[in-house]
Design a protein around this motif. Structure first.
Motif, PDB file in Angstrom:
ATOM      1  N   GLU A 261       0.833  -1.207   0.000  1.00 25.80           N
ATOM      2  CA  GLU A 261       0.000   0.000   0.000  1.00 25.80           C
ATOM      3  C   GLU A 261       0.865   1.253   0.000  1.00 25.80           C
ATOM      4  OE1 GLU A 261      -3.775   1.950  -0.026  1.00 25.80           O
ATOM      5  OE2 GLU A 261      -3.167  -0.121  -0.411  1.00 25.80           O
ATOM      6  N   LEU A 262       1.983   1.233   0.706  1.00 23.37           N
ATOM      7  CA  LEU A 262       2.875   2.386   0.720  1.00 23.37           C
ATOM      8  C   LEU A 262       3.435   2.642  -0.679  1.00 23.37           C
ATOM      9  CD1 LEU A 262       4.409   4.570   2.355  1.00 23.37           C
ATOM     10  CD2 LEU A 262       6.269   2.896   2.604  1.00 23.37           C
ATOM     11  N   LYS A 264       2.090   1.903  -3.463  1.00 25.68           N
ATOM     12  CA  LYS A 264       0.988   2.440  -4.260  1.00 25.68           C
ATOM     13  C   LYS A 264       0.771   3.924  -3.976  1.00 25.68           C
ATOM     14  CE  LYS A 264      -4.047   1.874  -4.752  1.00 25.68           C
ATOM     15  NZ  LYS A 264      -5.211   1.078  -4.277  1.00 25.68           N
ATOM     16  N   ARG A 265       0.778   4.301  -2.707  1.00 20.88           N
ATOM     17  CA  ARG A 265       0.537   5.703  -2.339  1.00 20.88           C
ATOM     18  C   ARG A 265       1.701   6.603  -2.741  1.00 20.88           C
ATOM     19  NH1 ARG A 265      -4.838   6.759  -0.745  1.00 20.88           N
ATOM     20  NH2 ARG A 265      -5.638   4.734  -0.064  1.00 20.88           N
ATOM     21  N   ALA A 288       2.685   9.874   2.400  1.00 19.08           N
ATOM     22  CA  ALA A 288       2.071   8.692   1.789  1.00 19.08           C
ATOM     23  C   ALA A 288       1.584   7.733   2.869  1.00 19.08           C
ATOM     24  CB  ALA A 288       3.079   7.999   0.872  1.00 19.08           C
ATOM     25  N   SER A 291      -1.642   9.033   4.250  1.00 17.21           N
ATOM     26  CA  SER A 291      -2.721   8.838   3.286  1.00 17.21           C
ATOM     27  C   SER A 291      -3.248   7.415   3.332  1.00 17.21           C
ATOM     28  CB  SER A 291      -2.214   9.173   1.870  1.00 17.21           C
ATOM     29  OG  SER A 291      -3.181   8.843   0.903  1.00 17.21           O
ATOM     30  N   MET A 292      -2.325   6.444   3.367  1.00 18.06           N
ATOM     31  CA  MET A 292      -2.781   5.056   3.341  1.00 18.06           C
ATOM     32  C   MET A 292      -3.455   4.666   4.650  1.00 18.06           C
ATOM     33  SD  MET A 292       0.687   2.765   3.614  1.00 18.06           S
ATOM     34  CE  MET A 292       1.414   2.296   5.189  1.00 18.06           C
ATOM     35  N   ARG A 295      -7.236   6.725   4.529  1.00 17.34           N
ATOM     36  CA  ARG A 295      -8.121   6.813   3.366  1.00 17.34           C
ATOM     37  C   ARG A 295      -8.538   5.485   2.736  1.00 17.34           C
ATOM     38  NH1 ARG A 295      -5.484  12.073   0.189  1.00 17.34           N
ATOM     39  NH2 ARG A 295      -5.700  13.518   1.940  1.00 17.34           N
ATOM     40  N   ASN A 296      -8.151   4.372   3.343  1.00 15.74           N
ATOM     41  CA  ASN A 296      -8.564   3.118   2.712  1.00 15.74           C
ATOM     42  C   ASN A 296      -9.537   2.306   3.562  1.00 15.74           C
ATOM     43  OD1 ASN A 296      -7.028   1.992   4.702  1.00 15.74           O
ATOM     44  ND2 ASN A 296      -5.499   1.089   3.346  1.00 15.74           N
ATOM     45  N   SER A 305      -2.064   0.700  10.158  1.00 14.35           N
ATOM     46  CA  SER A 305      -0.918   0.631   9.253  1.00 14.35           C
ATOM     47  C   SER A 305       0.385   0.312   9.971  1.00 14.35           C
ATOM     48  CB  SER A 305      -0.742   1.970   8.523  1.00 14.35           C
ATOM     49  OG  SER A 305      -1.914   2.368   7.875  1.00 14.35           O
TER      50      SER A 305
END
Length: 559
Positions: A261-262, A264-265, A288, A291-292, A295-296, A305
Motif C-alpha cells: 500500500e505504501l 501504491k501511495r 504517503a 494517506s494510506m 483513506r482506505n 498501518s
C-alpha cells in the motif's frame, strides 16, 4: 494602576525571580551538570517545578542519523564528539505529520535523542525509561506532559524519555519489497536506547540494575513487545504498561499488505525496492503513510498501518503468544487500562444496526467464527456506550487482561482500571478517556490535552488521586511492587475452585482508580469470559480475499 496591569507586573516580577533562582542554581551546580558519557561530555540545565529544582539534560544523542542509506536499517550508536555538548535544547522529533490544513511534516531523521531528568540531589536512584505513545505515528520524548520534571521529584527517580523512529520509517516491515532492511527499526531504536542507559546512567546517579520500562498507549505496547524479545533480557527489571494496544502487533501478512500500500501511495512501480524508498524524500514517505492509514478504510477492520512486526527473530512470535507460553522476561509487571478509552466512538455511527454491523466487522478480520459471540456479550453493541466499550476492550482491555493472566503465572503482576473523570468529562459523555491517567501519574494537570475540562472539576479530588497513583507507581519503581494495599493479580486454579456459586471470585484483584478508589475482583467478569476463545493473534484470517491477494503478490516476487 489597573488590576490587569498590576497582575502583569506581578507576573513579570515572578518570572524574573524564577529566572534568577534557576540561574543561581546552575552557576552553583555547574560541576554537577557536567557529565561524562561513553561518547562525550554533556552539560545540562536546572529546571524549576512547583518551587523545587531538578537537573535536566535535553537532546542527548544515543543513535546516529537514520536518513538516506541508513533508512530502514538497524540503528548505529551515536558518534563520539569532542569538548562539552550543551544539552539545553530538546532534540528533533522523529518525522511525523502535524494534522494541519497545510499537510506539513515536522521532525528529522536524525532523531535518536533522549532526555534525562533527576532530582537536585547526589543520591543513587532507580531509573524510569519512558516510551511515548501516539499510535506509532506521532509523539516525542519531550511532549509537554512527558518531560517528567514533577514526576522525577515526586517519585525520587532518574527519568529518561526517548525518541525513536515512527510511522512508515519505523513501524513498517518492508522485507517483502527486498531484504535490504530490518523488520522493526523502531524496536531496535528502543533497544539501543536501553543499552545506552545501561552504559551511561550511573554517571547521572541512576542505578542500571534497577530500571523500569514504562509507556502508555503505543509506548505501553512497546514495553510489552520488548518483554517478548530475547534481545531485551537484562536491559530493564520492571515494567509498567498503561493502555497498551498490544494485540495490534503485525503479522507478516499484515506488514506485506501495508508495504504494498505504501508503494501504491508513493506512486511507484510495483517492483519498487527498499533502495528506491531510500532515495525518496522522507517527508513524502510520511505523507504517503498518512494517506494510506486514513483513506482506505482498514481501521474499520482493526487493521492499523503501523505496529511492531513478528519477524521470528527480534520479535519471535506475537507477544500474546510469547506471554501465554511463559517465555517473556521474568520481571514484575504493572498493567492497566482506562474505563472510557474509546469514548470518542460513541459519535461514530448514528444508527443502531450500522453500529452492530460495524462491531462484527471490527472483530471478524481476526476471528470470524467467534466475533459474533463477543459482540453478543455487549448486547449487540447497538447502544452507543456498548459500542464504545467493545472498541475500547478490543484495542486495550482484552489484550491487557490476557497479558496479565499469563504473566501472573510467571512473575508478580498488578492490574488497575482508571475510572476517574471530572464533572465536565462525564457531562460530555467522554469519561476516563484514553491517556487521562497521565495527568495523575505525571502530576501535571495543565499539560493534558483536556486540561480545561480537568479544571472544571474538583482540584481536591485530582490532588488526592495524583498522590495515590504516584505513591503506587513510585513504590513499584523502587521496590518492584506497589503499596501493600494493592494485592497481586492472580488466576490460580486453586483459587478458582474455592469460589462459591453466585459469589464473585476473590482473585483477579484490580485497583480501580477513582474517587474514592477501590479494589474490584474480576470486574466485568462476563465480558472478560466472552473474549476467552477469541483469536487476537492473526489479522486477516477473516479476510480471505486479502489473504489471497497477498499470497499472489508474494509469489510474484519470490526468487
Amino acid at each position: 494602576m489597573s488590576v490587569a496591569a498590576a497582575k502583569a507586573a506581578a507576573e513579570r516580577a515572578r518570572r524574573r525571580a524564577h529566572e534568577a533562582m534557576v540561574a543561581a542554581a546552575e552557576q552553583s551546580r555547574g560541576e554537577k551538570l557536567t557529565i561524562k558519557t561513553a561518547t562525550g561530555w554533556v552539560h545540562g540545565r536546572m529546571e524549576e517545578t512547583e518551587g523545587k529544582l531538578v537537573r535536566s539534560w535535553r537532546g542527548i544523542p544515543f543513535g546516529a542519523d537514520t536518513s538516506g542509506d541508513n533508512r530502514f536499517r538497524a540503528p548505529r550508536p551515536a558518534p563520539a564528539w569532542e569538548g562539552i555538548r550543551y544539552c539545553s535544547e530538546f532534540g528533533p522529533v522523529a518525522p511525523q505529520p502535524t494534522y494541519s490544513w497545510q499537510d506539513r511534516i515536522v521532525g528529522s531523521e536524525d532523531c535518536l535523542h533522549l532526555d534525562v531528568v533527576r532530582p537536585d540531589t547526589d543520591e543513587k536512584l532507580p531509573v524510569v525509561v519512558y516510551f511515548h505513545g501516539g499510535s506509532f505515528i506521532v509523539g516525542s520524548s519531550h511532549m509537554l506532559m512527558l518531560r517528567g520534571f514533577q514526576l522525577t521529584e515526586a517519585m525520587n527517580v532518574v527519568y529518561v524519555s526517548i525518541n525513536f523512529r515512527l510511522g512508515a520509517l519505523g513501524y513498517l516491515d518492508l522485507r517483502s519489497l527486498s531484504d535490504d532492511c530490518v523488520a522493526n527499526p523502531a524496536v531496535m531504536d528502543q533497544l539501543l536506547a536501553l543499552q545506552w542507559v545501561q552504559e551511561n546512567i550511573s554517571a547521572f546517579g541512576g542505578d542500571p540494575d534497577c530500571v523500569t520500562a514504562m509507556g502508555e498507549s503505543a509506548g505501553g505496547a512497546a514495553v510489552l513487545t520488548l518483554m517478548a524479545s530475547p534481545a531485551a533480557k537484562g536491559l530493564f527489571h520492571r515494567a509498567i504498561a498503561q493502555s497498551s494496544p498490544v494485540g495490534m502487533v503485525h503479522s507478516r501478512t499484515q506488514s506485506t499488505f501495508w508495504a504494498r500500500e505504501l508503494v501504491k501511495r508513493m506512486a511507484l512501480p510495483r517492483g519498487t525496492t527498499v533502495g528506491a524508498l531510500r532515495e525518496a524524500a522522507g517527508d513524502d514517505i510520511v505523507r504517503a503513510g498518512q494517506s494510506m492509514m486514513w483513506r482506505n478504510g482498514e481501521l474499520l477492520h482493526l487493521n492499523s498501518s503501523y505496529a511492531p512486526t513478528v519477524d521470528g527473530d527480534l520479535i519471535p512470535d506475537h507477544p500474546l503468544e510469547v506471554f501465554a507460553r511463559g517465555q517473556q522476561l521474568d520481571i514484575p509487571l504493572l498493567i492497566g487500562t482506562n474505563s472510557d478509552e474509546a469514548s470518542f466512538s460513541k459519535f461514530m455511527f448514528q444508527r443502531e444496526h450500522i453500529r452492530q454491523r460495524a462491531a462484527v466487522r471490527l472483530l471478524a478480520s481476526f476471528d470470524e467464527e467467534n466475533a459474533r459471540g463477543v459482540v453478543d456479550a455487549y448486547d449487540g453493541a447497538t447502544n452507543r456506550n456498548d459500542f464504545a466499550e467493545l472498541l475500547a476492550d478490543a484495542l486495550f482491555w482484552a489484550p491487557s487482561i490476557r497479558i496479565a493472566q499469563s504473566h501472573a503465572l510467571k512473575n508478580s503482576t498488578w492490574m488497575y482500571r482508571f475510572s476517574y473523570a471530572s464533572k465536565a468529562l462525564r457531562a460530555l459523555g467522554l469519561g476516563a478517556m484514553h491517556s487521562m491517567e497521565l495527568s495523575n501519574v505525571f502530576g501535571d494537570m495543565n499539560a493534558s490535552r483536556a486540561s480545561l475540562l480537568l479544571r472544571m472539576g474538583s482540584a481536591e479530588e485530582m490532588d488526592e488521586l495524583t498522590a495515590l497513583m504516584q505513591r503506587h507507581w513510585a513504590n513499584f519503581i523502587h521496590f518492584g511492587r506497589p503499596g501493600n494495599d494493592w494485592p497481586q493479580y492472580t488466576t490460580s486454579a486453586s483459587q478458582a475452585k474455592s469460589e462459591s456459586p453466585g459469589v464473585a471470585p476473590a482473585h483477579r484483584a484490580t485497583m480501580t482508580f477513582d474517587v474514592p478508589h477501590r479494589l474490584d475482583f474480576d470486574p466485568r467478569r462476563e465480558r472478560r469470559k466472552a473474549w476467552n476463545d477469541y483469536n487476537m493473534l492473526e489479522w486477516g484470517l477473516g479476510r480471505p480475499d486479502i489473504l489471497a491477494e497477498i499470497e499472489f503478490l508474494l509469489e510474484g516476487f519470490r526468487p
